[in-house]
Design an enzyme around this catalytic site. Structure first.
Site, PDB file in Angstrom:
ATOM      1  CD  GLN A 272       7.931 -11.764 -13.295  1.00  0.00           C
ATOM      2  OE1 GLN A 272       7.673 -12.963 -13.321  1.00  0.00           O
ATOM      3  NE2 GLN A 272       9.163 -11.308 -13.433  1.00  0.00           N
TER       4      GLN A 272
ATOM      5  N   GLY B 294      -3.708   7.202  -5.227  1.00  0.00           N
ATOM      6  CA  GLY B 294      -4.612   8.348  -5.294  1.00  0.00           C
ATOM      7  C   GLY B 294      -4.023   9.452  -6.161  1.00  0.00           C
ATOM      8  CB  ILE B 295      -0.587  10.938  -6.326  1.00  0.00           C
ATOM      9  CG1 ILE B 295      -0.544  11.222  -4.835  1.00  0.00           C
ATOM     10  CG2 ILE B 295       0.130  11.990  -7.154  1.00  0.00           C
ATOM     11  CD1 ILE B 295      -0.651  12.631  -4.422  1.00  0.00           C
TER      12      ILE B 295
ATOM     13  CE  LYS C 167      13.052 -10.984 -15.272  1.00  0.00           C
ATOM     14  NZ  LYS C 167      14.240 -10.860 -14.434  1.00  0.00           N
TER      15      LYS C 167
ATOM     16  CG  HIS D 120     -12.622  21.867   8.271  1.00  0.00           C
ATOM     17  ND1 HIS D 120     -11.496  21.590   9.006  1.00  0.00           N
ATOM     18  CD2 HIS D 120     -13.672  21.523   9.044  1.00  0.00           C
ATOM     19  CE1 HIS D 120     -11.850  21.064  10.169  1.00  0.00           C
ATOM     20  NE2 HIS D 120     -13.161  21.018  10.223  1.00  0.00           N
TER      21      HIS D 120
ATOM     22  CB  SER E 135      -0.918  -0.029   1.219  1.00  0.00           C
ATOM     23  OG  SER E 135      -0.140  -0.111   2.380  1.00  0.00           O
TER      24      SER E 135
ATOM     25  CB  VAL F  80       7.864  13.600  -8.329  1.00  0.00           C
ATOM     26  CG1 VAL F  80       7.947  13.160  -9.762  1.00  0.00           C
ATOM     27  CG2 VAL F  80       6.551  13.125  -7.706  1.00  0.00           C
TER      28      VAL F  80
ATOM     29  CD  GLU G 167      -8.907  22.421   6.505  1.00  0.00           C
ATOM     30  OE1 GLU G 167      -9.296  23.598   6.610  1.00  0.00           O
ATOM     31  OE2 GLU G 167      -9.236  21.544   7.319  1.00  0.00           O
TER      32      GLU G 167
ATOM     33  CB  CYS H 164     -12.736  23.373  12.893  1.00  0.00           C
ATOM     34  SG  CYS H 164     -14.391  22.713  13.106  1.00  0.00           S
TER      35      CYS H 164
END
Ligand code: GLN
Length: 558
Positions: A204, A31-32, A235, A530, A26, A253, A532, A396
């Site tokens: 694989q 998501g990106i 391969k 919020h 994971s 990155v 943001e 908040c």
């Protein structure tokens, strides 16, 4: 185009579907990756929609601890969703809705409700076809006018919880046909120092696992910390039954906003378009992304912002706040260094030297939160910012505590508190049972279940002309998203004002304080919402832009 749902042929929109799965481990940035695919298709002139299918059994992440799940991202229409929806909005600017977050819990609740209503006409209700049909329906509905729907499947291929989702996708792949769907598998190609080689075997295995569920990926997005050579690509293509050109290298990155640019250079969007027969000679217009990356990589200065919260060990808990601060830096052409400060460390009993811990900061931010733990340290930080005239942004819980701090330490009413933290004779922050949403009265029943009992989603707010809030937004009426149970009590407005704190924003009916600010301070603002959640790298949120600007002025003073 028709798809079979419970034996019936259902007409679906003409959108194309991109299914994004993850393998090996994971946290590969699926998501990106999904968000970047959306960005690249947008840059080619297509309308996109992004959705997340979550295999967990919670109906939504609203009841999960931030340590488990990171931040809860709230949509305009009031759904509590996964933080990946935040990436989708930040990368595409497309507003997500409740229909873009689908969990196992949500699907099962729907199917069980239908069963109780007798909708299945006596059938035995099973994972296939009933659960898979409900998943297919969720994928196919509320698409609006999107040309592409990018569906990210949470978790890792091989998880038991994910099986019904993979089965639903397998069926859809058949029913929609190649020209309408594509499967992208995000995987890891690790470097093993002892062998001095990149290893393709985990990928694989992961692809074999996917194939065993009847899904042949069309594109491999290979995360790696170094260049993947031609041999390894060949391969991977050979063993995974994929065209060599469709093995896309996804190197680490330095800023996530570079991902669309590097994926484009690697040919990701070209391969997707080729698959759908959408060849185009005009390259996508990625100028806004080049501009964003350029500003992040070549800042003209630096400010340090301290975020004082209780979940700081897991920065994902404050994902959107972190990104919004970076956007505030983009707006001012400076780098924002975020310092995560554990609020409990600042508790009075710890006798910390606040000057040592906070004195070097150019701005202090108190984020949202629940429960009393850590609030003492947050109050210390607020007092420090107020007295030393350090730019302050409260969000908040941060606003509720800023109000309590002024009540106690400026107005001298030491008992002032929030009823969230216990009984108090001066409930300057309290639980509200009803409020207006537009024209409708929303009732909140205390003691109900914990999911969705908060003031959630977008609410309008009116700002006082002449206030710093008004100046930052440049407008009198704004709309921001909410997620809280408690409200500042407007009855204390006069006491606060006498103590130098102005209620600069209220709900449209004037009943609920939405924003406060200190009069005798260079920049001390707090909001019940919020903000943001609505900041974008290409459109930094005005409050964060103004906060970083104030911090920059502070930096010149320090
Ligand atoms: N705990 C506070 C409330 O419920 C603040 C919530 C938040 O910061 N999101 O009102």
């Amino acid at each position: 185009m028709n798809v079979a749902l419970l034996g019936k042929e259902v007409e679906v929109s003409t959108a194309r579907f991109i299914f994004v799965t993850g393998g090996v481990v994971s946290s590969l940035g699926k998501g990106i990756a999904a968000a970047s695919i959306g960005t690249l298709l947008q840059a080619r002139g297509y309308k996109v929609k992004l959705r997340k299918l979550e295999p967990y059994i919670n109906v939504d992440p609203g009841t999960m601890s931030p340590y488990q799940h990171g931040e809860v991202y709230v949509t305009d229409d009031g759904a509590e969703t996964d933080l990946d929806l935040g990436h989708y909005e930040r990368f595409t600017g497309v507003t997500t809705t409740q229909y873009d977050a689908v969990s196992t819990g949500k699907i099962y609740s729907e199917v069980i409700a239908r069963e109780r209503r007798g909708d299945y006409l006596g059938a035995t209700v099973q994972v296939i076809p009933h659960i898979t049909d409900a998943i297919k329906q969720a994928i196919l509905s509320h698409i609006d006018d999107a040309d592409f729907v990018v569906c990210e499947i949470g978790g890792t291929v091989g998880d038991i919880e994910g099986l019904p989702f993979l089965e639903a996708i397998r069926q859809l792949k058949n029913e929609l046909g190649d020209r309408r769907e594509i499967a992208v598998h995000v995987t890891l190609v690790p470097y093993i120092p002892a062998a001095g080689e990149l290893k393709t075997k985990p990928t694989q295995h992961s692809v074999k696992e996917l194939q065993s569920k009847g899904i042949q990926p069309d594109i491999l997005l290979c995360r790696s910390d170094r260049l993947i050579g031609k041999d390894e690509r060949r391969k991977l293509a050979l063993f995974c039954n994929i065209k060599t050109d469709s093995v896309i290298e996804a190197l680490d990155v330095s800023t996530i906003y570079e991902a669309p640019l590097t994926y484009h250079e690697e040919g990701l969007d070209r391969q997707i378009c080729l698959h759908f027969g959408l060849e185009s000679n005009t390259p996508p217009d990625l100028s806004i992304w080049r501009n964003v990356v350029d500003r992040i990589k070549r800042p003209e200065g630096k400010v340090t912002i301290g975020v004082v919260g209780k979940y700081v060990e897991l920065p994902d808990a404050y994902k959107s706040i972190f990104e919004a601060l970076i956007h505030g830096g983009i707006a001012n052409n400076v780098k924002v260094d975020v310092e995560w400060i554990q609020s409990e460390d600042l508790d009075e009993g710890n006798k910390v030297n606040l000057i040592e811990r906070l004195g070097h900061l150019h701005g202090i931010l108190i984020p949202g939160g629940f429960g009393e733990r850590g609030t003492q340290g947050m109050l210390e930080a607020i007092q420090f910012a107020r007295q030393r005239k350090i730019p302050f942004l409260g969000i908040c819980l941060g606003m509720q505590l800023a109000v309590i701090e002024t009540m106690r330490n400026v107005a001298g009413i030491l008992e002032a508190n929030s009823t969230e933290f216990g009984n108090t004779p001066v409930p300057v922050v309290g639980m509200l049972t009803e409020w207006m949403k537009g024209e409708t009265l929303v009732k909140h029943l205390p003691g109900g279940d914990m999911g969705g009992t908060m003031r959630l989603g977008a609410y309008e707010c009116q700002l006082k002309p002449g206030s710093k809030s008004y100046e930052a937004y440049g407008s009198g009426t704004i709309s921001e998203r909410h997620r809280h149970r408690y409200e500042v009590n407007a009855n204390y407005g006069n006491v606060l004002e006498e103590a130098g704190m102005l209620i600069s924003g209220t709900s449209m009916d004037g009943e609920l304080p939405e924003m406060v600010e200190l009069q005798d301070h260079p920049w001390f603002l707090a909001t019940q919402a919020h903000p943001e959640l609505k900041s974008r790298p290409f459109k930094p949120h005005p409050l964060f832009a103004a906060f970083v600007k104030a911090a920059l002025e502070q930096e010149r003073l320090v």
